[in-house]
Design a protein around this motif. Sequence first.
Motif, PDB file in Angstrom:
ATOM      1  N   LEU A 260       1.060  -1.449   0.150  1.00  0.00           N
ATOM      2  CA  LEU A 260       0.220  -0.417  -0.167  1.00  0.00           C
ATOM      3  C   LEU A 260       1.251   0.862  -0.307  1.00  0.00           C
ATOM      4  O   LEU A 260       0.616   2.296  -0.839  1.00  0.00           O
ATOM      5  CB  LEU A 260      -0.756  -0.046   0.910  1.00  0.00           C
ATOM      6  N   VAL A 261       1.792   1.025   0.611  1.00  0.00           N
ATOM      7  CA  VAL A 261       2.905   2.083   0.644  1.00  0.00           C
ATOM      8  C   VAL A 261       3.803   2.768  -0.924  1.00  0.00           C
ATOM      9  O   VAL A 261       3.300   3.634  -0.494  1.00  0.00           O
ATOM     10  CB  VAL A 261       3.963   1.939   1.865  1.00  0.00           C
ATOM     11  N   ALA A 262       3.563   1.778  -1.070  1.00  0.00           N
ATOM     12  CA  ALA A 262       4.514   1.883  -2.756  1.00  0.00           C
ATOM     13  C   ALA A 262       2.923   1.893  -3.210  1.00  0.00           C
ATOM     14  O   ALA A 262       4.260   3.649  -4.373  1.00  0.00           O
ATOM     15  CB  ALA A 262       4.783   0.538  -2.619  1.00  0.00           C
ATOM     16  N   LYS A 263       1.337   2.064  -3.509  1.00  0.00           N
ATOM     17  CA  LYS A 263       0.875   2.463  -3.847  1.00  0.00           C
ATOM     18  C   LYS A 263       0.981   4.062  -4.387  1.00  0.00           C
ATOM     19  O   LYS A 263      -0.137   4.197  -4.548  1.00  0.00           O
ATOM     20  CB  LYS A 263      -0.478   1.780  -4.128  1.00  0.00           C
ATOM     21  N   LEU A 264       1.345   4.155  -3.379  1.00  0.00           N
ATOM     22  CA  LEU A 264       0.813   5.973  -2.747  1.00  0.00           C
ATOM     23  C   LEU A 264       1.818   6.667  -3.859  1.00  0.00           C
ATOM     24  O   LEU A 264       1.706   7.612  -3.886  1.00  0.00           O
ATOM     25  CB  LEU A 264       1.628   6.293  -1.037  1.00  0.00           C
TER      26      LEU A 264
ATOM     27  N   PHE B 132      -9.661   6.837   1.297  1.00  0.00           N
ATOM     28  CA  PHE B 132      -9.105   5.696   1.162  1.00  0.00           C
ATOM     29  C   PHE B 132     -10.158   5.084   0.259  1.00  0.00           C
ATOM     30  O   PHE B 132      -9.599   3.827   0.271  1.00  0.00           O
ATOM     31  CB  PHE B 132      -9.522   5.003   2.398  1.00  0.00           C
ATOM     32  N   LEU B 133     -11.335   4.969   0.305  1.00  0.00           N
ATOM     33  CA  LEU B 133     -11.930   3.502  -0.460  1.00  0.00           C
ATOM     34  C   LEU B 133     -11.885   3.971  -1.858  1.00  0.00           C
ATOM     35  O   LEU B 133     -11.506   2.727  -2.353  1.00  0.00           O
ATOM     36  CB  LEU B 133     -13.072   3.760   0.065  1.00  0.00           C
ATOM     37  N   LYS B 134     -11.663   5.201  -2.755  1.00  0.00           N
ATOM     38  CA  LYS B 134     -11.073   5.149  -3.364  1.00  0.00           C
ATOM     39  C   LYS B 134     -10.039   4.875  -3.775  1.00  0.00           C
ATOM     40  O   LYS B 134      -9.503   4.249  -4.861  1.00  0.00           O
ATOM     41  CB  LYS B 134     -11.151   6.892  -4.025  1.00  0.00           C
ATOM     42  N   PHE B 135      -8.737   5.361  -3.089  1.00  0.00           N
ATOM     43  CA  PHE B 135      -7.688   4.433  -3.096  1.00  0.00           C
ATOM     44  C   PHE B 135      -7.418   3.133  -3.155  1.00  0.00           C
ATOM     45  O   PHE B 135      -7.000   2.206  -3.927  1.00  0.00           O
ATOM     46  CB  PHE B 135      -6.983   4.922  -2.044  1.00  0.00           C
ATOM     47  N   ILE B 136      -8.710   2.015  -2.039  1.00  0.00           N
ATOM     48  CA  ILE B 136      -8.989   1.537  -2.540  1.00  0.00           C
ATOM     49  C   ILE B 136      -9.247   0.802  -3.569  1.00  0.00           C
ATOM     50  O   ILE B 136      -9.094  -0.621  -4.410  1.00  0.00           O
ATOM     51  CB  ILE B 136      -9.023   0.186  -1.256  1.00  0.00           C
TER      52      ILE B 136
ATOM     53  N   HIS C  40      -7.661   0.750   6.915  1.00  0.00           N
ATOM     54  CA  HIS C  40      -7.208   2.716   6.794  1.00  0.00           C
ATOM     55  C   HIS C  40      -6.627   2.699   8.172  1.00  0.00           C
ATOM     56  O   HIS C  40      -5.030   3.168   7.773  1.00  0.00           O
ATOM     57  CB  HIS C  40      -9.140   3.577   7.170  1.00  0.00           C
ATOM     58  N   PHE C  41      -6.868   2.375   9.598  1.00  0.00           N
ATOM     59  CA  PHE C  41      -6.379   3.099  10.556  1.00  0.00           C
ATOM     60  C   PHE C  41      -4.418   2.343  10.199  1.00  0.00           C
ATOM     61  O   PHE C  41      -3.703   2.834  10.824  1.00  0.00           O
ATOM     62  CB  PHE C  41      -7.185   2.525  11.957  1.00  0.00           C
ATOM     63  N   TYR C  42      -4.842   0.863   9.954  1.00  0.00           N
ATOM     64  CA  TYR C  42      -3.631   0.735   9.692  1.00  0.00           C
ATOM     65  C   TYR C  42      -1.983   1.121   9.193  1.00  0.00           C
ATOM     66  O   TYR C  42      -1.591   0.962   9.968  1.00  0.00           O
ATOM     67  CB  TYR C  42      -3.522  -1.670   9.724  1.00  0.00           C
ATOM     68  N   LEU C  43      -2.570   1.473   7.901  1.00  0.00           N
ATOM     69  CA  LEU C  43      -1.975   2.400   7.285  1.00  0.00           C
ATOM     70  C   LEU C  43      -1.255   3.222   7.077  1.00  0.00           C
ATOM     71  O   LEU C  43      -0.184   4.115   7.300  1.00  0.00           O
ATOM     72  CB  LEU C  43      -2.914   2.536   5.805  1.00  0.00           C
ATOM     73  N   LEU C  44      -2.433   4.437   8.101  1.00  0.00           N
ATOM     74  CA  LEU C  44      -2.046   5.893   8.803  1.00  0.00           C
ATOM     75  C   LEU C  44      -1.051   5.678  10.658  1.00  0.00           C
ATOM     76  O   LEU C  44       0.090   5.945  10.350  1.00  0.00           O
ATOM     77  CB  LEU C  44      -3.287   6.432   9.638  1.00  0.00           C
ATOM     78  N   GLY C  45      -1.144   4.138  10.761  1.00  0.00           N
ATOM     79  CA  GLY C  45      -0.355   4.188  12.087  1.00  0.00           C
ATOM     80  C   GLY C  45       1.517   3.612  11.872  1.00  0.00           C
ATOM     81  O   GLY C  45       1.944   3.512  12.118  1.00  0.00           O
ATOM     82  N   TYR C  46       0.757   2.748  10.429  1.00  0.00           N
ATOM     83  CA  TYR C  46       2.203   2.304   9.572  1.00  0.00           C
ATOM     84  C   TYR C  46       3.059   3.351   9.765  1.00  0.00           C
ATOM     85  O   TYR C  46       4.125   3.500   9.440  1.00  0.00           O
ATOM     86  CB  TYR C  46       1.777   1.301   8.542  1.00  0.00           C
ATOM     87  N   THR C  47       2.869   4.864   8.618  1.00  0.00           N
ATOM     88  CA  THR C  47       3.369   5.699   8.466  1.00  0.00           C
ATOM     89  C   THR C  47       3.137   6.832   8.908  1.00  0.00           C
ATOM     90  O   THR C  47       4.597   8.194   8.440  1.00  0.00           O
ATOM     91  CB  THR C  47       2.484   5.533   6.152  1.00  0.00           C
ATOM     92  N   ILE C  48       3.115   7.442   9.952  1.00  0.00           N
ATOM     93  CA  ILE C  48       2.886   8.474  10.527  1.00  0.00           C
ATOM     94  C   ILE C  48       3.324   8.690  11.460  1.00  0.00           C
ATOM     95  O   ILE C  48       2.672   7.554  12.627  1.00  0.00           O
ATOM     96  CB  ILE C  48       0.908   8.757  10.474  1.00  0.00           C
ATOM     97  N   PRO C  49       4.217   9.732  11.661  1.00  0.00           N
ATOM     98  CA  PRO C  49       5.325   9.638  13.187  1.00  0.00           C
ATOM     99  C   PRO C  49       4.664   9.647  14.084  1.00  0.00           C
ATOM    100  O   PRO C  49       3.344  10.560  14.314  1.00  0.00           O
ATOM    101  CB  PRO C  49       5.687   9.913  12.964  1.00  0.00           C
ATOM    102  N   HIS C  50       4.618   8.963  15.477  1.00  0.00           N
ATOM    103  CA  HIS C  50       4.345   9.384  16.446  1.00  0.00           C
ATOM    104  C   HIS C  50       3.010   9.345  15.924  1.00  0.00           C
ATOM    105  O   HIS C  50       2.317  10.211  16.526  1.00  0.00           O
ATOM    106  CB  HIS C  50       4.153  10.372  17.063  1.00  0.00           C
ATOM    107  N   PHE C  51       2.169   8.042  16.026  1.00  0.00           N
ATOM    108  CA  PHE C  51       0.769   8.044  15.386  1.00  0.00           C
ATOM    109  C   PHE C  51       0.186   7.981  16.682  1.00  0.00           C
ATOM    110  O   PHE C  51      -1.132   8.360  16.994  1.00  0.00           O
ATOM    111  CB  PHE C  51      -0.016   7.052  14.623  1.00  0.00           C
ATOM    112  N   ASP C  52       0.497   7.448  18.018  1.00  0.00           N
ATOM    113  CA  ASP C  52      -0.164   6.795  19.374  1.00  0.00           C
ATOM    114  C   ASP C  52      -0.150   7.722  20.410  1.00  0.00           C
ATOM    115  O   ASP C  52      -0.042   7.614  21.584  1.00  0.00           O
ATOM    116  CB  ASP C  52       0.127   5.566  19.818  1.00  0.00           C
ATOM    117  N   GLN C  53       0.456   9.331  19.497  1.00  0.00           N
ATOM    118  CA  GLN C  53       1.089  10.116  20.361  1.00  0.00           C
ATOM    119  C   GLN C  53       0.419  11.735  20.424  1.00  0.00           C
ATOM    120  O   GLN C  53      -0.115  11.652  18.656  1.00  0.00           O
ATOM    121  CB  GLN C  53       2.541   9.514  21.028  1.00  0.00           C
TER     122      GLN C  53
END
Length: 545
Positions: free
Chosen positions: A188-192, A204-208, A348-361
């Motif tokens: 998914l990251v590569a497809k971005l 996100f739905l359009k992306f998928i 969607h949330f997995y992708l955001l957590g995987y790519t956005i720094p400090h996602f949990d704070q």
Amino acid sequence: MAIPSLKQWQRNILFAFHNDCSPSCNTPRARTLLASHIIQKHIHMDTGTHIKGPTIVWFRKSLRLHDNPTLQRAVQLASELFPLFILDPYYINPDKIGFQRFRFMLECMKDLDHSLRKYQSKLLVIYGEPVNVLENCCKTWKCSYLCFEKDSDIYSRNRDEKVLQRMKGLGVQCFVESGHTLYDLDMLVAKLNGNSPPTQMTSFLKFIEQIGPPPKPIETVRNIPPLRKELLSSISISKVPEIEEIPGYELITEPTPCPFQGGESKALERMQQALNREQGKWIVRFSKPHTSPVSLDPPSTTVLSPYIKCGALSVRLFFWELKRVEDSFSVKTKPPVSLIGQLYWREHFYLLGYTIPHFDQIQGNPLCKTIPWEHRQEWFQAWEQAQTGYPFIDAAMTQLKQWGWLHHLTRHVVACFLTRGDLWISWEKGKETFEKYLIDGDWSINAANWMWLSCSAFFTRYFRVYSPIAFPKKYDPHGNYIRYFLPVLRNMPNKYIYEPWKAPLKVQKEVNCILGKDYPLPIVDHEEMKKRNIQKMIQVFQNKS
């Protein structure tokens, strides 16, 4: 380093937890693309022919035999297969992982062990820090290969990076497979194509849609080689433990029997029940916003999220089973409110957590709005300990601890109450509480939902505040949910069940519930706090901080 026995580990765990076994909470987060590909330089992903050799399959999630690419790869490589689960002291601590959450995971492990024993194998459980455990096992068993599943949260990625570096030094080839999400997150990251991930569900739905449907599940692995006991004598290995054998948990009395039992067999059974409900009509009519937060038997949703979280149920299998049912009907709900839509929310949330720094704070999180939260410890404790004086909030927090699960709308109400609705306490505190107690507590989903409910990201309609009185009353005018989880209010008349402080003293005496003694008075005035906090949110959004 020698691997400790269970008793040794029990003596050392509390010290280890606070030493170098625990990553610093200030661990630097890699930038987006680096974070997505940090471990790739160590992974052998080729599909060429390999000479069979002793192989460890390291179970973390994906506690199942069906649709398990990691297990399939390990079986293909193995002359001897060592199914391993490491109880990591970073997680195994009652202050971090609550009773029901840990119990559910152990049940998933036991079910997996039961399945492996049908093939004369078993789940090998070792206590200790993963890097050291794996090094010792690889040396002792003379392993050629290590197989494990790709993980996405920051602690796991940092841990896996250390493991891969250590294995490289030992000459052990590592195979890291994607199996916990619908799509490989790196794909998914590569497809971005270097763009930021979509932060809105419609985008996100359009992306998928451009990518196409996820891969179909693979066949259940059935050719698991038997495990020779003589190979295990040199390492201290335990069976899947009972929860009372784990330090700290032996002193905890089970809050109440939880209606949800962990394990792959229970997951598949529960999935089939949902798929067959009303001959599939329930599936195609399902609309998440229209489900009830107070339905307990049966719940108004599938309650499959805990099984997907632990990997006892493959998210890809569930997707394609839903698709099979949906394809037999011409009229059906659609994403994002449908059941397939719920799986897309997860992705969607997995992708955001995987790519956005400090996602949990809050700090360093480019997605999160900075809001000047205030912390009042006595208010936070009242919320966490179900002592706010608002019966629906307290019933929900009681259910959280007793069952380890809440309907999503109930989560919304208690999250709003803690943050922008009433107490004006940071969503990070609520996230930690949910992470501790929820049996479906999922790192990226939990963080995303707390940001959403606090209007820190995704959601901007701060003037829409959940009432702890009016909102639940729409679903449950007689307060049966409250009566179930708060026995002290069981006999309170319907008129006062959501606002017991309004009951005359005579009524309080008649039902044996004196406010301020048997049940607390409200810690805040909801209407007053709502008005005050909306004004604060206006300032925050005007400042665009």
